[in-house]
Design a protein around this motif. Structure first.
Motif, PDB file in Angstrom:
ATOM      1  N   ASP A 127       0.808  -1.220   0.000  1.00  0.00           N
ATOM      2  CA  ASP A 127       0.000   0.000   0.000  1.00  0.00           C
ATOM      3  C   ASP A 127       0.843   1.272   0.000  1.00  0.00           C
ATOM      4  O   ASP A 127       0.573   2.202   0.771  1.00  0.00           O
ATOM      5  CB  ASP A 127      -0.962  -0.009   1.195  1.00  0.00           C
ATOM      6  CG  ASP A 127      -1.815  -1.259   1.235  1.00  0.00           C
ATOM      7  OD1 ASP A 127      -1.303  -2.294   1.709  1.00  0.00           O
ATOM      8  OD2 ASP A 127      -2.953  -1.203   0.754  1.00  0.00           O
ATOM      9  N   VAL A 128       1.845   1.317  -0.867  1.00  0.00           N
ATOM     10  CA  VAL A 128       2.676   2.521  -0.937  1.00  0.00           C
ATOM     11  C   VAL A 128       2.063   3.581  -1.851  1.00  0.00           C
ATOM     12  O   VAL A 128       2.459   4.748  -1.811  1.00  0.00           O
ATOM     13  CB  VAL A 128       4.108   2.175  -1.393  1.00  0.00           C
ATOM     14  CG1 VAL A 128       4.826   1.384  -0.304  1.00  0.00           C
ATOM     15  CG2 VAL A 128       4.127   1.405  -2.710  1.00  0.00           C
ATOM     16  N   HIS A 129       1.124   3.192  -2.702  1.00  0.00           N
ATOM     17  CA  HIS A 129       0.323   4.120  -3.504  1.00  0.00           C
ATOM     18  C   HIS A 129       1.175   5.194  -4.176  1.00  0.00           C
ATOM     19  O   HIS A 129       0.938   6.400  -3.978  1.00  0.00           O
ATOM     20  CB  HIS A 129      -0.758   4.765  -2.636  1.00  0.00           C
ATOM     21  CG  HIS A 129      -1.765   3.776  -2.123  1.00  0.00           C
ATOM     22  ND1 HIS A 129      -2.686   3.177  -2.935  1.00  0.00           N
ATOM     23  CD2 HIS A 129      -1.975   3.260  -0.884  1.00  0.00           C
ATOM     24  CE1 HIS A 129      -3.433   2.339  -2.231  1.00  0.00           C
ATOM     25  NE2 HIS A 129      -3.016   2.362  -0.986  1.00  0.00           N
ATOM     26  N   LEU A 130       2.116   4.765  -4.982  1.00  0.00           N
ATOM     27  CA  LEU A 130       3.021   5.736  -5.587  1.00  0.00           C
ATOM     28  C   LEU A 130       2.393   6.551  -6.719  1.00  0.00           C
ATOM     29  O   LEU A 130       1.544   6.063  -7.448  1.00  0.00           O
ATOM     30  CB  LEU A 130       4.286   5.031  -6.113  1.00  0.00           C
ATOM     31  CG  LEU A 130       5.489   5.284  -5.217  1.00  0.00           C
ATOM     32  CD1 LEU A 130       5.358   4.512  -3.927  1.00  0.00           C
ATOM     33  CD2 LEU A 130       6.772   4.973  -5.920  1.00  0.00           C
ATOM     34  N   ASP A 131       2.839   7.780  -6.790  1.00  0.00           N
ATOM     35  CA  ASP A 131       2.573   8.673  -7.905  1.00  0.00           C
ATOM     36  C   ASP A 131       3.754   9.641  -7.887  1.00  0.00           C
ATOM     37  O   ASP A 131       4.636   9.527  -7.027  1.00  0.00           O
ATOM     38  CB  ASP A 131       1.231   9.401  -7.710  1.00  0.00           C
ATOM     39  CG  ASP A 131       0.669   9.930  -9.035  1.00  0.00           C
ATOM     40  OD1 ASP A 131       1.429  10.012 -10.013  1.00  0.00           O
ATOM     41  OD2 ASP A 131      -0.517  10.284  -9.058  1.00  0.00           O
ATOM     42  N   GLU A 132       3.750  10.615  -8.760  1.00  0.00           N
ATOM     43  CA  GLU A 132       4.921  11.505  -8.861  1.00  0.00           C
ATOM     44  C   GLU A 132       5.245  12.204  -7.536  1.00  0.00           C
ATOM     45  O   GLU A 132       6.399  12.485  -7.246  1.00  0.00           O
ATOM     46  CB  GLU A 132       4.678  12.552  -9.941  1.00  0.00           C
ATOM     47  CG  GLU A 132       4.777  11.973 -11.347  1.00  0.00           C
ATOM     48  CD  GLU A 132       4.449  13.001 -12.402  1.00  0.00           C
ATOM     49  OE1 GLU A 132       4.198  14.164 -12.033  1.00  0.00           O
ATOM     50  OE2 GLU A 132       4.431  12.633 -13.590  1.00  0.00           O
ATOM     51  N   ASP A 133       4.190  12.480  -6.738  1.00  0.00           N
ATOM     52  CA  ASP A 133       4.411  13.240  -5.499  1.00  0.00           C
ATOM     53  C   ASP A 133       5.097  12.424  -4.402  1.00  0.00           C
ATOM     54  O   ASP A 133       5.457  12.983  -3.365  1.00  0.00           O
ATOM     55  CB  ASP A 133       3.086  13.805  -4.973  1.00  0.00           C
ATOM     56  CG  ASP A 133       2.052  12.720  -4.694  1.00  0.00           C
ATOM     57  OD1 ASP A 133       2.133  11.653  -5.335  1.00  0.00           O
ATOM     58  OD2 ASP A 133       1.174  12.934  -3.853  1.00  0.00           O
ATOM     59  N   VAL A 134       5.254  11.122  -4.617  1.00  0.00           N
ATOM     60  CA  VAL A 134       5.836  10.274  -3.573  1.00  0.00           C
ATOM     61  C   VAL A 134       7.227   9.762  -3.968  1.00  0.00           C
ATOM     62  O   VAL A 134       8.007   9.336  -3.109  1.00  0.00           O
ATOM     63  CB  VAL A 134       4.889   9.090  -3.254  1.00  0.00           C
ATOM     64  CG1 VAL A 134       5.487   8.163  -2.202  1.00  0.00           C
ATOM     65  CG2 VAL A 134       3.537   9.608  -2.751  1.00  0.00           C
ATOM     66  N   VAL A 135       7.553   9.841  -5.257  1.00  0.00           N
ATOM     67  CA  VAL A 135       8.837   9.301  -5.717  1.00  0.00           C
ATOM     68  C   VAL A 135       9.991   9.921  -4.929  1.00  0.00           C
ATOM     69  O   VAL A 135      10.071  11.136  -4.757  1.00  0.00           O
ATOM     70  CB  VAL A 135       9.030   9.568  -7.227  1.00  0.00           C
ATOM     71  CG1 VAL A 135      10.458   9.203  -7.658  1.00  0.00           C
ATOM     72  CG2 VAL A 135       8.023   8.765  -8.037  1.00  0.00           C
TER      73      VAL A 135
END
Lengths: 91, 258
Positions: free
Chosen positions: B10-18
């Motif tokens: 459940d790390v739910h990555l998108d650009e804002d988390v990279v």
């Protein structure tokens, strides 16, 4: 939708809660399933944790935009992502 | 034999988390032989988000093995998502398994996303409307594939990797009413059909870390909001350093690699 009932000091009703809960998951700008909506007096409080400050702000913005007459506050945290300090031994 | 397993879901990555996980991930070789990802790698399951996952979790010094979660299915781009992940060297399991040669022995990992349905005595049944039957049959088929994959692996230690939970223990903290959407007992039954040493899952953000299947297999909910760190580390085996063994009821032991 029951926006017309939720003006001024009128308490938020259960349908508004349900709408917000679904919006949190179904709105592509939010897509969060781990946020809880709690009713407190005449306001709704959003609890939970997300992966970035941007997502936390976006949640409050989208919900306030959709329900401008409902008093909403947020107590959403950003999940820490540091390396663990402990291991679990499983014999 | 000790095998060191790191896991998060459940790390739910998108650009804002990279970039948020990467510093901790660089430390992995010091404490783990493998990293397991328990699904919901992305927010909406798009190819672009999968590229963020590949950037964050690709090119690590330990093998990375994953299953997908429900979020990774949202935009119906599963083939593209899987391709991006596999191109980054990440092994994606769905009804199959992999055996890794680790310093402590051969680690077999079988994985499925899994599905909901509920738990013994309070579960959905394969009965009635086509939609309900399809729901339960999806669960049954997923669990059957997990069981078959677990029983097929030739290895020294066996681990089950799912997104949905195989037990209610690790859901404590979630509303009871949504348990049937968080997991199913059939997954636990599949895990108990093989000599599984550990079962790892995600999905339940408000759940609890530790549980056990009816057959006695340790279960760990590694959803990121539950573990509140980049990953958890489990050292599994029968020759552990007794000085490091966690006391019963303890939360763990100090890391030995620092």
């Amino acid at each position: 939708m029951t926006n017309d009932q939720a003006g001024g000091a009128a308490p938020p009703d259960e349908y508004v809660e349900a709408e917000i809960q679904r919006l949190l998951t179904e709105d592509p700008a939010v897509a969060e399933q781990g946020i809880t909506v709690i009713r407190r007096e005449d306001a709704l409080v959003l609890y939970g944790e997300v992966e970035s400050p941007h997502r936390r702000e976006e949640i409050l913005r989208r919900v306030s935009e959709r329900f401008p007459d409902v008093s909403i506050t947020s107590d959403i945290g950003v999940i820490r992502a540091q390396a663990p300090t402990e291991i679990e031994q499983l014999p | 034999m000790v095998i060191r397993i790191a896991a998060v879901g459940d790390v739910h990555l998108d650009e804002d988390v990279v970039g948020r996980f990467r510093p901790a991930l660089e430390e992995l070789p010091e404490c783990a032989d493998v990293l397991l990802l328990a699904g919901d790698l992305t927010r909406h399951g798009t190819e672009a988000e999968a590229r963020c996952v590949a950037q964050e979790f690709g090119g690590l010094a330990v093998p990375v093995v994953t299953v997908l979660g429900n979020h990774d299915h949202q935009c119906d781009q599963v083939p593209q998502v899987v391709k991006v992940l596999e191109d980054a060297g990440i092994t994606v399991l769905e009804g199959d398994g992999v055996v890794l040669d680790c310093a402590g022995g051969r680690l077999g990992i079988a994985g499925v996303k899994g599905f909901g349905g509920g738990f013994a005595g309070r579960c959905a049944s394969d009965f009635g409307e086509p939609e309900m039957k399809a729901f339960v049959r999806t669960t049954n088929e997923s669990a059957d594939r997990l069981g078959a994959a677990l029983r097929s692996l030739d290895c020294d230690m066996l681990v089950a990797l799912t997104h949905y939970s195989p037990v209610p223990d690790t859901l404590v903290g979630e509303p009871l009413e949504i348990y049937p959407f968080l997991g199913s007992y059939q997954l636990g039954q599949a895990i108990d059909s093989a000599p599984t040493a550990l079962a790892v899952h995600g999905h339940a953000h408000a759940g609890t870390e530790r549980g056990t299947t009816p057959g006695g297999v340790r279960v760990r909910n590694v959803a990121h909001p539950v573990i509140k760190q980049a990953y958890s580390v489990f050292h599994v085996g029968d020759q552990l350093d007794t000085d490091q063994v966690s006391p019963i009821g303890g939360s763990g032991s100090q890391r030995s690699w620092s």
